[in-house]
Design a protein around this motif. Sequence first.
Motif, PDB file in Angstrom:
ATOM      1  N   THR A  60     -30.637  18.609 -11.945  1.00 29.66           N
ATOM      2  CA  THR A  60     -32.179  18.982 -11.716  1.00 29.66           C
ATOM      3  C   THR A  60     -32.780  18.619 -10.363  1.00 29.66           C
ATOM      4  O   THR A  60     -33.796  18.687  -9.902  1.00 29.66           O
ATOM      5  CB  THR A  60     -33.156  18.417 -12.828  1.00 29.66           C
ATOM      6  OG1 THR A  60     -33.182  17.004 -12.939  1.00 29.66           O
ATOM      7  CG2 THR A  60     -32.256  18.903 -14.246  1.00 29.66           C
ATOM      8  N   GLY A  61     -32.269  17.589  -9.670  1.00 28.22           N
ATOM      9  CA  GLY A  61     -32.757  17.311  -8.408  1.00 28.22           C
ATOM     10  C   GLY A  61     -33.860  16.108  -8.469  1.00 28.22           C
ATOM     11  O   GLY A  61     -34.560  15.777  -7.426  1.00 28.22           O
ATOM     12  N   ARG A  62     -34.293  15.784  -9.587  1.00 27.95           N
ATOM     13  CA  ARG A  62     -35.620  14.970  -9.700  1.00 27.95           C
ATOM     14  C   ARG A  62     -35.301  13.555  -9.104  1.00 27.95           C
ATOM     15  O   ARG A  62     -36.378  13.254  -8.472  1.00 27.95           O
ATOM     16  CB  ARG A  62     -35.992  14.954 -11.097  1.00 27.95           C
ATOM     17  CG  ARG A  62     -36.592  16.193 -11.719  1.00 27.95           C
ATOM     18  CD  ARG A  62     -36.689  15.892 -13.219  1.00 27.95           C
ATOM     19  NE  ARG A  62     -38.188  15.215 -13.407  1.00 27.95           N
ATOM     20  CZ  ARG A  62     -38.507  14.855 -14.706  1.00 27.95           C
ATOM     21  NH1 ARG A  62     -37.896  15.266 -15.652  1.00 27.95           N
ATOM     22  NH2 ARG A  62     -39.609  14.403 -14.781  1.00 27.95           N
ATOM     23  N   ALA A  63     -34.153  12.848  -9.170  1.00 31.36           N
ATOM     24  CA  ALA A  63     -33.992  11.836  -8.477  1.00 31.36           C
ATOM     25  C   ALA A  63     -34.208  12.041  -6.924  1.00 31.36           C
ATOM     26  O   ALA A  63     -34.767  10.975  -6.053  1.00 31.36           O
ATOM     27  CB  ALA A  63     -32.661  11.094  -9.012  1.00 31.36           C
ATOM     28  N   LEU A  64     -33.627  12.913  -6.436  1.00 33.11           N
ATOM     29  CA  LEU A  64     -33.429  13.104  -4.979  1.00 33.11           C
ATOM     30  C   LEU A  64     -34.857  13.337  -4.519  1.00 33.11           C
ATOM     31  O   LEU A  64     -35.289  12.787  -3.697  1.00 33.11           O
ATOM     32  CB  LEU A  64     -32.659  14.309  -4.581  1.00 33.11           C
ATOM     33  CG  LEU A  64     -30.949  13.898  -4.653  1.00 33.11           C
ATOM     34  CD1 LEU A  64     -30.365  15.165  -4.543  1.00 33.11           C
ATOM     35  CD2 LEU A  64     -30.788  12.958  -3.552  1.00 33.11           C
TER      36      LEU A  64
END
Length: 220
Positions: free
Chosen positions: A60-64
């Motif tokens: 989902t890309g949330r950490a990035l």
Amino acid sequence: MAAVHNFDDERAVWDTYAESTRKDVFEGEPVFRWTQYAGHGPGPEVLGEPASVLEIGCGTGRALAFLARQGVQARGVDMSPVMVARTTQRWGPSGVEFVCAEVLDFLRSDTETYDAVYSVFGAAWFSDPRKLFPLVRQRLNPGGVFAFAQPPAIPGAYGPQGMYKGGFAGPARYTYRYSYTPASWRRLLVSAGFTEAVAVVLDAPKSDCIGTLSVRAVAP
């Protein structure tokens, strides 16, 4: 009929996962955590203070997005075109770059190097470590950190673990997860040329719940 395993089928597996991802996951604020339990375990400090990071199997890309908001040059690779399209639309304006590729192919062809490479229940869980780890080391700057988190191995079940996706009826699509003891993870990392390899299982916040395998190593 025997199941057929190839990258097209595996990509379809992750496209299905992407389609099923709740809308609110993309609409919520960025968050970085290593464990499957909210508010539990370490945070991005495990990576040190990187100027650049690569997340393999970025989902989902949330950490990035969280790291990008801290001023980190953030890049992610995922093999699902559906997921990459969604993450690019949602988090691309935050400065995150998303690449659609199979992780081993990507690492073989990538020419960039990074201060940290990491995986949170991502590609480090679904890739053969004997192939993945040397490729990751080549993409790290000297002193760079490789860290990943995923569920620990079920006692007695080590190595590649096959799993069907999408239920037990319909197309025979499957993938592999890789599970080892913490000591085996350390040996695999040292064999790939890493130093300061540490692998532990973090206890869950409640007793009798599944813990989290936490692994960190440093490139020479």
